[in-house]
Design a protein around this motif. Structure first.
Motif, PDB file in Angstrom:
ATOM      1  N   SER A  99      -4.622  19.729 -10.627  1.00 15.01           N
ATOM      2  CA  SER A  99      -4.779  20.891  -9.749  1.00 15.01           C
ATOM      3  C   SER A  99      -3.537  21.761  -9.848  1.00 15.01           C
ATOM      4  O   SER A  99      -2.567  21.388 -10.515  1.00 15.01           O
ATOM      5  CB  SER A  99      -4.952  20.417  -8.312  1.00 15.01           C
ATOM      6  N   THR A 100      -3.578  22.877  -9.188  1.00 17.66           N
ATOM      7  CA  THR A 100      -2.413  23.763  -9.206  1.00 17.66           C
ATOM      8  C   THR A 100      -1.196  23.087  -8.580  1.00 17.66           C
ATOM      9  O   THR A 100      -0.067  23.395  -8.921  1.00 17.66           O
ATOM     10  CB  THR A 100      -2.697  25.090  -8.486  1.00 17.66           C
ATOM     11  N   GLU A 101      -1.428  22.135  -7.685  1.00 20.11           N
ATOM     12  CA  GLU A 101      -0.295  21.393  -7.096  1.00 20.11           C
ATOM     13  C   GLU A 101       0.077  20.183  -7.955  1.00 20.11           C
ATOM     14  O   GLU A 101       0.777  19.284  -7.500  1.00 20.11           O
ATOM     15  CB  GLU A 101      -0.639  20.896  -5.687  1.00 20.11           C
ATOM     16  N   ARG A 102      -0.426  20.145  -9.181  1.00 19.82           N
ATOM     17  CA  ARG A 102      -0.166  19.052 -10.122  1.00 19.82           C
ATOM     18  C   ARG A 102      -0.717  17.708  -9.643  1.00 19.82           C
ATOM     19  O   ARG A 102      -0.197  16.644 -10.000  1.00 19.82           O
ATOM     20  CB  ARG A 102       1.328  18.934 -10.456  1.00 19.82           C
ATOM     21  N   LYS A 103      -1.761  17.768  -8.822  1.00 16.74           N
ATOM     22  CA  LYS A 103      -2.440  16.516  -8.457  1.00 16.74           C
ATOM     23  C   LYS A 103      -3.462  16.201  -9.566  1.00 16.74           C
ATOM     24  O   LYS A 103      -4.152  17.094 -10.058  1.00 16.74           O
ATOM     25  CB  LYS A 103      -3.183  16.677  -7.130  1.00 16.74           C
ATOM     26  N   ILE A 104      -3.522  14.931  -9.926  1.00 16.89           N
ATOM     27  CA  ILE A 104      -4.485  14.524 -10.950  1.00 16.89           C
ATOM     28  C   ILE A 104      -5.871  14.500 -10.298  1.00 16.89           C
ATOM     29  O   ILE A 104      -6.103  13.750  -9.353  1.00 16.89           O
ATOM     30  CB  ILE A 104      -4.129  13.139 -11.521  1.00 16.89           C
ATOM     31  N   THR A 105      -6.771  15.340 -10.809  1.00 14.80           N
ATOM     32  CA  THR A 105      -8.103  15.408 -10.203  1.00 14.80           C
ATOM     33  C   THR A 105      -9.116  14.577 -10.976  1.00 14.80           C
ATOM     34  O   THR A 105     -10.126  14.143 -10.440  1.00 14.80           O
ATOM     35  CB  THR A 105      -8.581  16.862 -10.129  1.00 14.80           C
ATOM     36  N   ALA A 106      -8.842  14.384 -12.250  1.00 14.65           N
ATOM     37  CA  ALA A 106      -9.741  13.548 -13.049  1.00 14.65           C
ATOM     38  C   ALA A 106      -8.940  12.993 -14.216  1.00 14.65           C
ATOM     39  O   ALA A 106      -8.059  13.670 -14.738  1.00 14.65           O
ATOM     40  CB  ALA A 106     -10.908  14.376 -13.591  1.00 14.65           C
ATOM     41  N   ILE A 107      -9.241  11.753 -14.594  1.00 19.00           N
ATOM     42  CA  ILE A 107      -8.531  11.195 -15.757  1.00 19.00           C
ATOM     43  C   ILE A 107      -9.341  10.078 -16.397  1.00 19.00           C
ATOM     44  O   ILE A 107     -10.010   9.301 -15.707  1.00 19.00           O
ATOM     45  CB  ILE A 107      -7.108  10.686 -15.366  1.00 19.00           C
ATOM     46  N   ARG A 108      -9.336  10.108 -17.710  1.00 16.29           N
ATOM     47  CA  ARG A 108      -9.949   9.002 -18.463  1.00 16.29           C
ATOM     48  C   ARG A 108      -8.958   8.560 -19.525  1.00 16.29           C
ATOM     49  O   ARG A 108      -8.347   9.380 -20.191  1.00 16.29           O
ATOM     50  CB  ARG A 108     -11.230   9.468 -19.165  1.00 16.29           C
ATOM     51  N   LEU A 109      -8.838   7.255 -19.682  1.00 18.98           N
ATOM     52  CA  LEU A 109      -7.849   6.694 -20.607  1.00 18.98           C
ATOM     53  C   LEU A 109      -8.470   5.599 -21.460  1.00 18.98           C
ATOM     54  O   LEU A 109      -9.339   4.857 -20.984  1.00 18.98           O
ATOM     55  CB  LEU A 109      -6.683   6.071 -19.819  1.00 18.98           C
ATOM     56  N   GLU A 155      -6.992   4.272 -13.881  1.00 20.12           N
ATOM     57  CA  GLU A 155      -7.531   5.615 -13.652  1.00 20.12           C
ATOM     58  C   GLU A 155      -7.655   5.865 -12.149  1.00 20.12           C
ATOM     59  O   GLU A 155      -7.253   6.917 -11.641  1.00 20.12           O
ATOM     60  CB  GLU A 155      -8.887   5.770 -14.351  1.00 20.12           C
ATOM     61  N   THR A 156      -8.192   4.888 -11.435  1.00 21.88           N
ATOM     62  CA  THR A 156      -8.365   5.026  -9.989  1.00 21.88           C
ATOM     63  C   THR A 156      -7.013   5.230  -9.294  1.00 21.88           C
ATOM     64  O   THR A 156      -6.867   6.068  -8.411  1.00 21.88           O
ATOM     65  CB  THR A 156      -9.047   3.765  -9.410  1.00 21.88           C
ATOM     66  N   PHE A 157      -6.044   4.463  -9.759  1.00 18.87           N
ATOM     67  CA  PHE A 157      -4.688   4.578  -9.195  1.00 18.87           C
ATOM     68  C   PHE A 157      -4.141   5.996  -9.343  1.00 18.87           C
ATOM     69  O   PHE A 157      -3.492   6.529  -8.444  1.00 18.87           O
ATOM     70  CB  PHE A 157      -3.763   3.568  -9.888  1.00 18.87           C
ATOM     71  N   LEU A 158      -4.439   6.591 -10.489  1.00 15.60           N
ATOM     72  CA  LEU A 158      -3.832   7.891 -10.792  1.00 15.60           C
ATOM     73  C   LEU A 158      -4.521   9.059 -10.080  1.00 15.60           C
ATOM     74  O   LEU A 158      -3.878  10.073  -9.786  1.00 15.60           O
ATOM     75  CB  LEU A 158      -3.849   8.142 -12.308  1.00 15.60           C
ATOM     76  N   ALA A 189       4.700   4.157 -12.503  1.00 17.51           N
ATOM     77  CA  ALA A 189       3.975   3.169 -11.699  1.00 17.51           C
ATOM     78  C   ALA A 189       2.695   2.761 -12.414  1.00 17.51           C
ATOM     79  O   ALA A 189       2.336   1.578 -12.470  1.00 17.51           O
ATOM     80  CB  ALA A 189       3.672   3.755 -10.324  1.00 17.51           C
ATOM     81  N   ALA A 190       2.025   3.738 -12.978  1.00 18.56           N
ATOM     82  CA  ALA A 190       0.787   3.437 -13.721  1.00 18.56           C
ATOM     83  C   ALA A 190       1.103   2.598 -14.952  1.00 18.56           C
ATOM     84  O   ALA A 190       0.347   1.681 -15.312  1.00 18.56           O
ATOM     85  CB  ALA A 190       0.089   4.731 -14.120  1.00 18.56           C
ATOM     86  N   ALA A 191       2.238   2.918 -15.603  1.00 18.36           N
ATOM     87  CA  ALA A 191       2.626   2.165 -16.803  1.00 18.36           C
ATOM     88  C   ALA A 191       2.810   0.687 -16.463  1.00 18.36           C
ATOM     89  O   ALA A 191       2.396  -0.192 -17.218  1.00 18.36           O
ATOM     90  CB  ALA A 191       3.907   2.748 -17.389  1.00 18.36           C
ATOM     91  N   THR A 192       3.410   0.424 -15.320  1.00 17.86           N
ATOM     92  CA  THR A 192       3.599  -0.961 -14.892  1.00 17.86           C
ATOM     93  C   THR A 192       2.247  -1.645 -14.698  1.00 17.86           C
ATOM     94  O   THR A 192       2.040  -2.791 -15.110  1.00 17.86           O
ATOM     95  CB  THR A 192       4.412  -0.995 -13.583  1.00 17.86           C
ATOM     96  N   LEU A 193       1.312  -0.909 -14.098  1.00 15.48           N
ATOM     97  CA  LEU A 193      -0.048  -1.455 -13.933  1.00 15.48           C
ATOM     98  C   LEU A 193      -0.669  -1.803 -15.281  1.00 15.48           C
ATOM     99  O   LEU A 193      -1.295  -2.854 -15.443  1.00 15.48           O
ATOM    100  CB  LEU A 193      -0.944  -0.403 -13.266  1.00 15.48           C
ATOM    101  N   VAL A 194      -0.480  -0.878 -16.232  1.00 12.80           N
ATOM    102  CA  VAL A 194      -1.042  -1.110 -17.572  1.00 12.80           C
ATOM    103  C   VAL A 194      -0.445  -2.385 -18.151  1.00 12.80           C
ATOM    104  O   VAL A 194      -1.151  -3.260 -18.650  1.00 12.80           O
ATOM    105  CB  VAL A 194      -0.757   0.092 -18.511  1.00 12.80           C
ATOM    106  N   GLU A 195       0.867  -2.489 -18.060  1.00 12.60           N
ATOM    107  CA  GLU A 195       1.540  -3.660 -18.637  1.00 12.60           C
ATOM    108  C   GLU A 195       1.037  -4.958 -18.020  1.00 12.60           C
ATOM    109  O   GLU A 195       0.954  -5.981 -18.680  1.00 12.60           O
ATOM    110  CB  GLU A 195       3.058  -3.558 -18.445  1.00 12.60           C
ATOM    111  N   GLN A 196       0.694  -4.887 -16.746  1.00 14.81           N
ATOM    112  CA  GLN A 196       0.198  -6.098 -16.083  1.00 14.81           C
ATOM    113  C   GLN A 196      -1.212  -6.467 -16.541  1.00 14.81           C
ATOM    114  O   GLN A 196      -1.588  -7.620 -16.532  1.00 14.81           O
ATOM    115  CB  GLN A 196       0.191  -5.900 -14.559  1.00 14.81           C
ATOM    116  N   GLN A 197      -1.964  -5.455 -16.906  1.00 15.32           N
ATOM    117  CA  GLN A 197      -3.388  -5.721 -17.149  1.00 15.32           C
ATOM    118  C   GLN A 197      -3.750  -6.022 -18.595  1.00 15.32           C
ATOM    119  O   GLN A 197      -4.743  -6.686 -18.843  1.00 15.32           O
ATOM    120  CB  GLN A 197      -4.209  -4.531 -16.656  1.00 15.32           C
ATOM    121  N   VAL A 198      -2.984  -5.494 -19.542  1.00 17.87           N
ATOM    122  CA  VAL A 198      -3.426  -5.665 -20.932  1.00 17.87           C
ATOM    123  C   VAL A 198      -2.923  -6.981 -21.500  1.00 17.87           C
ATOM    124  O   VAL A 198      -1.877  -7.489 -21.102  1.00 17.87           O
ATOM    125  CB  VAL A 198      -2.993  -4.482 -21.824  1.00 17.87           C
ATOM    126  N   LYS A 199      -3.694  -7.517 -22.432  1.00 17.12           N
ATOM    127  CA  LYS A 199      -3.335  -8.793 -23.065  1.00 17.12           C
ATOM    128  C   LYS A 199      -3.426  -8.654 -24.584  1.00 17.12           C
ATOM    129  O   LYS A 199      -4.296  -9.240 -25.222  1.00 17.12           O
ATOM    130  CB  LYS A 199      -4.297  -9.887 -22.592  1.00 17.12           C
TER     131      LYS A 199
END
Lengths: 771, 286, 157
Positions: free
Chosen positions: B201-211, B227-230, B242-252
C-alpha cells in the motif's frame, strides 16, 4: 586485414600465426585426427582406490564381434612404468591398484559403442587394501605403503631449508602471526580433453597427441613399451589448452600399446570430459602452517613454514611442485631467519601433478595473507609493509639465495601505488550500496623460471631456408595456446627481416624438430628463443656468404636480407631467396643451435633431491596484483569488480601475447580463489562435470588491466623473462586480502565460496553479539 | 538402431505413441540427451516434439495466457505479452542455463523434468499456473503444484503429454522478484532460488504476497505461514528479518555437492530482504 | 536414414543413423572438425552451431533434427578466402589462444550481432556466457566482438 606482408618487429603485437586456422575451424588439433577405417581405444579403470589386483576376466569382451584387442599388463613388452622423475606409475596395473583411475585393461574396437560395451564386459577380482585418503593417514605410524620399494615410505619427497637462526628466531620477534591454510585441488579444465591418434606400421609407432612434452613422451613410450626410441615418433599439434595437465603422459603409452596390437590400423583415444575430471592430474591439495615474525616497525625477521602437498599415488612432477613451493614459500621478501619445510605425500587420491604455477599459488596464498595480517598488526598499509620488506637485486631471498638478476618487485609496488585504478578503487569502496561490503586488496609474488640447477634447461632451434626461399622454423617446444610459436616467428622475422609470408612454422615432431624440453616452467620462450636467435645468426651469415660468393663480392656483410630476397647494399643488386636456395644443398640450408639456460651457483641446500627438482632458480619474474571486491551480505557471494596487475617479466616481444597470458592466468586464479574445488570422496571425484566443478563464465570475471614494467632481463631473448605462470600465483591472496579488507573476516580454507564466507560472516556477527 | 520421430500434429503423435509405447519424448533435449549420455536411460525410440505446432504457441485469452509446452525458453523471454504480465517468469528465464540452452530447452521440458532446481518452477507455482494434459482420448487441467510429486516425478498418465501451461492474468502484482543463488553467474544450477509476487500500500503495508523457493526440498517449497505473517505488516528490514527467521525454522533442505543444508536454510530466509529494494517494485502495475 | 539439410549454404544429403549426435555427424561423417566437443553435456558451448538462425549445441541435437534445417558451422563463415568482420576482429583483438572455444564463440557472436548490431559489454558477456573459455579470461573476446560491431556500424554510416 591480417597482414602477412609485414615485418613485425620485437615489441609489436604481431597477430598470431595460428589465428586464421583457428578462427576458421581448420586448425587440426590432436582431437581432430580421424581416418576412414580408424579404431577406437579406451581404458577399463579400477574404480577403487587401493587393492591388489588378482585376476582380470577378459573373455566376454574378447568374444564381442568388432573388438580388435583386449590388453593387460601381460601384453606390455617394456618396463610398463611411466613418470618423469620416479617412474612409479604402471601403464597397466600389474600388481596394485593405487587410485580409482588406474588402468586395468585396454580395449581396441571398431567403434565407440562397441568399445563401451566391451569395457563394461571386463571384470576383475582384487584383494582390498587399506586406503589412504588424507595426508595425516599417509604419515601415521604403520600406515600401509603405496610403494613398498620407495625408501621414504609414503613421502615422495621432503625438504627442509634453513637460514640464519631458523624458526628459533621467532622467539625474539616483537610480533608473531600464526595461521594455517588449506587449499583445494584444482582441475585444469582445458577444453580439449586428453586425446591422441596412433598408428604402427613398418616397425614404426607414430602418435599425434595433445601433449606439452613430445620428446620426453617419446622416451617414456619407448621404455614402457620396450621399443627403440628411433622407432617412436610423437607429433604435437597445437593443444586445445594444457596448463600443465599435459606435461607428462596421458593417453600416449596406452595408445601406443593399442597400435602395436593392431598394426596398420589408425587408432583414436579421446577421453570424455568425466574421464578427464576423474582421472587426469590436478593441482595439488595443500595444507600449510605459517608463522611470521617481525619487529614493531614491520620489518620481517623470522619465518617458519610447513607445507604438505597431496601428490596422489604417483610422481607426476609432485617433487617439482614441492620444490617450487618451498623455494617460493617466503615470497619476495628479505627475511633473515627462516625455516621452510615440506613434503609431497603419496595418497590414494587423484594424482596431484603439474599445473601452471607448480606449487607457488598454494604458498603465495598463505604468505601474502600472512603479510596482510602483519600489516594490520603493525599498523602499516599493505603496500607499505611490502615496500619495506620487498626484495631488490642483491638481496637474499627467504632461502638465503642472492638475487643476481633483474628484480623488479619494488617498481611493481610503486607502480601499483601510483596507478589511478587504485585511487578509483578506494573511492569506489567508500560508496558501497546497502547490503554490500566492498574491499581492496593486493598481493606480491615472484616466480622462478626454468628447470633449476641440475636438469639441463636446453633447447635446440633448427632453422632452414626452404627450396622455395622461405625460412622454416622448426619449433622444438609445444604451443599449447600461449602463442610461443608466433613469438618464434616474430623473433626470426625481426632478425632475418622477413614478413610472415616468408616464414613457416614446423610444429613439434620428434622426427623433424629437435629436442627442446617441455612447454612449461615459464621457460619456453626464454630458452627456445635464445636458441633461435643463435640459429638465425648462423643461417643469416651462411645465406649472405653464399650470396657474396655468387655475386663474387668479398664481404658478406655488404648484404642485407629483405622479405624473400637479399640486397647487396653497395650496388643495390638483389637475389631472390628462392634462387639462392637453389644454389645450396639441402644440408647447407639447415642450421641448428643449442642454448642452455644459465644456472644459479648459490647453494641454499645440499639436498640432491631438492636440487634435482629445481632449487634454486636464477631468474625470477615478479608481480603485484590489486583487486576490488564486492561481497553480497545476504548470500556471501564475492564478485571481483576491478583487477589490476603489474608484472616484471622483462621486455615484451609481443604485448598482446603478454596480456593473453596475464588475463588467462588471472582468470584461472579467480576461479581458484572463489569457485574451483575438485571434491573427492574415498578417492573418487564428486565434481566430474562443468555443472558441479565451476570454472568462471564471461559473467564472472571483471576487466583485467595488465601492465608490464618492461625492464629488460639481460640474459633473455630481447630482454624477456618468463610470464606463463606468474599471473596465477597472486589472485587468491589478492582477493582474500580484499575480502578481509571489506569485512574483517579471514577464511583459512579455499576456495572462498559464498557458503564459506557467509558462515564466517555469521560467526563474526554472533561473536560480536556475545561481546 | 535407435529411431527418432518428429511428429508435426497431434494425430501423428498419437499414432506414434500407439506404435511405440516405450518411446521417450523430448522437446529441447537438454535434459533427456544428457541422461542418455550418462547411461541413466536407454530408450530405443525417441519422439522429438520440437515440430509439434500445436504446442508451440503463446495465446492470450481474456483472463489467462496459454503457453504451449514446446515454446522455447528463449521465445518466452522475447515475448512481450509474457514480459508484460509475468516479469517474475522472465527474470527466472534470464537466469536459466545459458543462451544456447534457452534456445533449445522448452518450458514444458522444465516442468516435466520436475527438478526442485528447475528455474521456471518457483515463478509458475506462485503465478498459480495450471497444466493442460492431453492424450488421444483425454484432456485434463490441473494446478502445477498438484502435478509435481518429487524430483523427476509427475502425475502424468501413460499416453498423456503436457500440452499447454495456463497462467491467470489476475490478480495483478506490482512486485515481481526472482533470484537464483548458484555457484556462478551463468550455466548454474540453483543452490537456492526464490520467487516473489507482492503488493504494498502507499503506507508500505504488504497487502498481498506469494512466495516460493527452489532447491530447498524434493519439490518447490511454499510457506503459507510466512505469507500470512507478512500480510498487513510494513515492508521494511525488520519485518523481513522476522520472516527470514520463520523461513529458517520451517525449511528442511538437504546438503549436496553444491551446498550444505545450513547455507541453503540461511540464504532462503535472507533472500527475503531483497524485497525491500525499490528497484524490484513497479510503481504502476501492469 | 537419409537426411537432407542445408549445410553452410549447400544442400547436402547424408545417410546416417537418426539418433547420431549432430556433433558426431559433422565431425566424423562430414569432416567438419571445426565444431569442437568439450563436454558432451551442453555445459561448455564448444560445439555451438547455428540452426535456422539460432545457436544450438550440436552435442544435444540428434541428426534427425537437422532435417530440412539451415545449418551454419564455423567452416561456413569464410567466403572465397574472405573472413567475416567478426573473424578478422577475433584475430586483430587477440581473442584466440588455444582456440578450442573459438568456433563456438565466433558463431555465438555472429548470432548476437545479427540480432543486436551494437551490443553493450553486458549484452556481449551475457550472450557468450554459455561458451566456456579456459585461456583468455574472456576480455579480449568481448573486446573483439565489440570491435567487430563498431567496425560494422562505422561502415553502415
Amino acid at each position: 586485414m591480417t597482414s602477412t606482408s609485414e615485418i613485425f618487429p620485437i615489441g609489436k603485437a604481431a597477430p598470431r600465426a595460428d589465428a586464421r586456422a583457428k578462427v576458421t575451424g581448420t586448425e587440426k588439433y590432436a582431437a581432430d585426427y580421424y581416418a576412414a577405417d580408424q579404431l577406437w581405444a579406451g581404458i577399463k579403470r579400477a574404480g577403487m582406490a587401493h587393492a591388489r589386483l588378482l585376476e582380470i576376466n577378459l573373455d566376454k569382451a574378447r568374444e564381442l564381434a568388432g573388438v580388435v584387442a583386449v590388453l593387460t599388463h601381460k601384453d606390455v613388452q617394456g618396463s610398463n612404468r611411466q613418470g618423469v622423475a620416479r617412474k612409479d606409475q604402471p601403464v597397466l596395473v600389474d600388481d596394485k591398484i593405487r587410485h580409482a583411475g588406474d588402468a586395468i585393461a585396454l580395449v581396441v574396437a571398431e567403434n565407440r559403442a562397441l568399445l563401451k560395451k566391451a569395457l563394461e564386459l571386463i571384470t576383475f577380482t582384487c584383494e582390498p587394501l587399506p586406503e589412504i585418503f588424507t595426508m595425516a593417514a599417509a604419515l601415521a605410524e604403520g600406515a600401509p605403503l603405496l610403494h613398498a620399494d620407495h625408501p621414504d615410505g609414503n613421502i615422495l619427497l621432503q625438504g627442509r631449508l634453513e637460514t640464519g637462526q631458523g624458526a628459533a628466531a621467532l622467539k625474539e620477534c616483537a610480533i608473531v602471526i600464526e595461521s594455517s591454510f588449506a587449499l583445494a585441488r584444482q582441475e585444469h579444465a582445458y577444453l580439449e580433453t586428453e586425446c591422441g591418434f596412433a598408428i604402427y606400421q613398418d616397425h614404426k609407432l607414430e602418435i599425434a597427441a595433445s601433449t606439452q612434452t613430445p620428446f620426453r613422451d617419446r622416451a617414456e613410450i619407448a621404455e614402457a613399451l620396450g621399443l627403440e626410441v628411433e622407432n617412436v615418433r610423437v607429433i604435437a599439434p597445437y593443444c586445445g589448452g594444457a596448463f600443465g595437465g599435459k606435461d607428462g603422459i596421458t593417453v600416449q603409452t596406452l595408445l601406443g600399446l593399442a597400435a602395436l596390437n593392431a598394426p596398420g590400423r589408425a587408432i583414436k583415444m579421446w577421453w570424455e570430459r568425466e574421464e578427464s575430471f576423474n582421472f587426469g592430474a590436478k593441482r595439488h591439495r595443500a595444507e600449510l602452517h605459517y608463522q611470521l615474525g617481525c619487529d614493531r616497525d614491520g620489518t620481517f625477521k623470522a619465518l617458519s613454514v610447513e607445507v604438505d602437498f597431496d601428490t596422489g599415488p604417483y610422481d607426476h612432477l609432485g617433487g617439482v611442485v614441492l620444490a617450487l613451493g618451498l623455494e617460493h614459500a617466503g615470497g619476495p621478501y628479505r627475511i633473515p631467519h627462516t625455516q621452510i619445510q615440506g613434503r609431497a605425500i603419496y595418497t590414494n587420491n587423484p594424482i596431484g601433478g603439474a599445473f601452471r604455477g607448480f606449487g607457488v599459488p598454494q604458498v603465495a596464498a598463505a604468505m601474502e595473507q600472512m603479510v596482510d595480517m602483519a600489516a594490520v598488526r603493525t599498523g602499516l598499509s599493505p603496500l607499505a609493509i611490502r615496500l619495506k620488506n620487498g626484495v631488490k637485486r642483491g638481496d637474499r631471498n627467504p632461502l638465503g639465495v642472492t638475487l643476481q638478476t633483474s628484480t623488479g618487485l619494488l617498481d611493481c609496488l610503486r607502480q601499483i601505488e601510483q596507478d589511478p585504478l587504485r585511487h578509483e578503487a578506494e573511492k569506489w569502496k567508500a560508496q558501497a550500496p546497502p547490503g554490500k561490503l566492498r574491499g581492496v586488496g593486493i598481493a606480491a609474488v615472484m616466480h622462478g623460471m626454468g628447470y633449476g640447477p641440475t636438469v639441463p634447461d636446453t633447447a635446440h632451434a633448427k632453422l632452414a631456408l626452404s627450396r622455395e626461399g622461405r625460412f622454416k622454423i622448426y619449433c622444438g617446444v609445444v604451443d599449447m595456446g600461449q602463442g610461443n610459436a608466433t613469438t618464434y616467428q616474430q623473433i626470426a622475422g625481426d632478425l632475418l627481416n622477413q614478413d610472415f609470408a616468408h616464414l613457416e612454422l614446423i610444429l613439434p615432431d620428434t622426427d623433424q624438430t629437435l629436442p627442446s624440453g617441455s612447454s612449461s616452467a615459464s621457460r619456453t620462450t626464454y630458452t627456445f628463443g635464445n636458441a633461435l636467435i643463435g640459429a638465425c645468426e648462423i643461417l643469416k651469415k651462411r645465406v649472405c656468404e653464399r650470396a657474396a660468393d655468387s655475386l663474387m663480392v668479398e664481404d658478406w656483410q655488404e648484404f642485407t636480407l629483405l622479405p624473400g630476397r637479399l640486397r647487396h647494399l653497395p650496388t643495390g643488386r638483389e637475389i631472390p631467396l628462392q634462387r639462392l636456395a637453389a644454389l645450396l644443398s639441402p644440408d647447407e640450408r639447415v642450421v641448428s643451435n643449442r642454448y642452455r639456460a644459465p644456472v644459479n651457483r648459490d647453494q641454499p641446500t645440499a639436498n640432491p633431491g631438492l636440487k634435482l627438482h629445481g632449487i634454486p632458480h636464477l631468474i625470477f619474474s615478479y608481480g603485484v596484483h590489486l583487486a576490488a571486491v564486492e561481497i553480497d551480505k545476504l548470500s556471501g557471494n564475492v564478485a571481483v569488480k576491478k583487477y589490476l596487475a603489474v608484472t616484471d617479466c622483462g621486455n615484451l616481444i609481443n604485448p598482446q601475447l603478454f596480456e593473453q597470458q596475464m588475463q588467462g592466468g588471472i582468470a584461472q586464479g579467480i576461479g581458484y580463489s572463489l569457485y574451483e574445488d575438485l571434491k573427492v570422496t574415498k578417492g573418487v571425484v564428486q565434481t566430474s562435470n562443468f555443472a558441479t566443478y565451476i570454472i568462471p563464465s564471461a559473467l564472472d570475471l571483471p576487466e583485467m588491466i595488465c601492465k608490464a614494467l618492461a625492464q629488460p632481463e639481460s640474459s633473455g631473448p630481447f630482454g624477456l623473462k618468463g610470464v606463463g605462470e606468474i599471473a596465477i600465483d597472486a589472485p587468491l591472496p589478492t582477493i582474500a586480502n580484499a575480502v578481509s579488507d571489506a569485512c574483517g573476516v579471514r577464511c583459512r580454507e579455499f576456495p572462498l565460496t559464498a557458503e564459506r564466507l557467509l558462515r564466517a560472516l555469521k560467526k563474526e556477527e554472533d561473536n560480536a553479539h556475545k561481546i | 538402431m535407435k529411431e527418432v520421430f518428429r511428429p508435426r500434429t497431434f494425430s501423428e503423435l498419437w499414432q506414434l505413441r500407439r506404435q511405440h509405447e516405450n518411446a521417450a519424448l523430448y522437446a529441447g533435449g537438454t535434459d533427456l540427451l544428457v541422461q542418455m549420455r550418462a547411461a541413466k536411460i536407454n530408450p530405443q525410440t525417441l519422439i522429438c516434439l520440437e515440430r509439434l505446432a500445436e504446442i508451440g504457441r503463446i495465446e492470450e485469452f481474456n483472463d489467462e495466457i496459454a503457453i504451449g509446452a514446446g515454446v522455447s525458453q528463449h521465445h518466452l523471454l522475447e515475448n512481450p505479452t509474457i514480459l508484460k504480465y509475468f516479469p517474475v517468469l522472465c527474470q527466472a528465464l534470464q537466469a536459466l542455463g545459458s543462451p544456447h540452452i534457452r534456445n533449445m530447452a522448452t518450458i514444458g521440458g522444465n516442468i516435466m523434468t520436475a527438478s526442485p532446481a528447475g528455474d521456471t518452477l518457483p515463478p509458475l507455482y506462485i503465478l498459480q499456473a495450471e497444466l493442460e494434459l492431453r492424450s488421444q482420448k483425454t484432456q485434463r487441467r490441473l494446478p502445477l503444484a498438484d502435478f509435481i510429486n518429487g524430483p523427476g516425478q509427475t502425475g502424468i498418465s501413460p499416453g498423456e503429454i503436457l500440452s499447454r501451461i495456463f497462467i491467470p492474468k489476475e490478480p495483478v502484482f506490482a512486485g515481481h522478484y526472482f533470484e537464483k543463488i548458484g555457484l556462478r553467474q551463468a550455466l548454474s544450477i540453483a543452490v537456492v532460488s526464490i520467487a516473489a509476487l507482492y503488493n504494498i500500500s502507499t503506507e508500505r503495508k504488504i497487502t498481498a504476497i506469494r512466495l516460493a523457493w527452489g532447491s530447498l526440498g524434493p519439490t518447490i517449497v511454499t510457506l503459507p505461514e510466512v505469507e500470512t505473517f507478512l500480510i498487513g505488516k510494513t515492508l521494511n528490514p525488520a519485518t523481513l528479518n522476522a520472516a527470514a527467521t520463520l523461513v529458517e525454522q520451517q525449511v528442511k533442505p538437504i546438503s549436496d555437492i553444491r551446498a550444505g543444508a545450513d547455507y541453503r536454510r540461511r540464504v532462503a530466509g535472507q533472500l527475503l530482504l531483497r524485497l525491500d529494494q525499490p528497484a524490484n517494485y513497479r510503481q504502476t502495475s501492469a | 536414414m537419409l537426411i537432407k539439410f542445408n549445410l553452410n549454404g549447400q544442400d547436402v544429403e547424408v545417410e546416417t543413423p537418426p539418433a547420431r549426435r549432430a556433433v558426431d555427424l559433422l565431425r566424423e561423417e562430414l569432416n567438419l572438425t571445426g565444431t569442437k566437443e568439450g563436454c558432451g553435456a551442453g555445459e561448455c558451448g564448444a560445439c555451438t552451431i547455428i540452426v535456422d538462425g539460432t545457436t544450438k549445441l550440436a552435442c544435444l541435437l540428434l541428426a534427425a533434427q537437422l532435417e530440412g534445417c539451415r545449418v551454419t558451422t564455423i567452416e561456413g563463415l569464410e567466403h572465397e578466402n574472405e573472413l567475416t568482420p567478426l573473424q578478422e576482429a577475433f584475430i586483430a583483438g587477440g581473442a584466440i589462444q588455444c582456440g578450442f572455444c573459438t568456433p563456438g564463440m565466433v558463431l555465438t557472436a555472429q548470432a548476437l550481432l545479427a540480432k543486436t548490431p551494437l551490443p553493450t559489454e553486458a549484452e556481449i558477456r551475457s550472450a557468450i556466457s554459455g561458451n566456456l573459455c579456459r585461456c583468455t579470461g574472456y576480455q579480449k573476446i568481448v573486446e573483439s566482438i565489440r570491435l567487430a560491431a563498431h567496425r560494422r556500424a562505422g561502415e553502415l554510416q
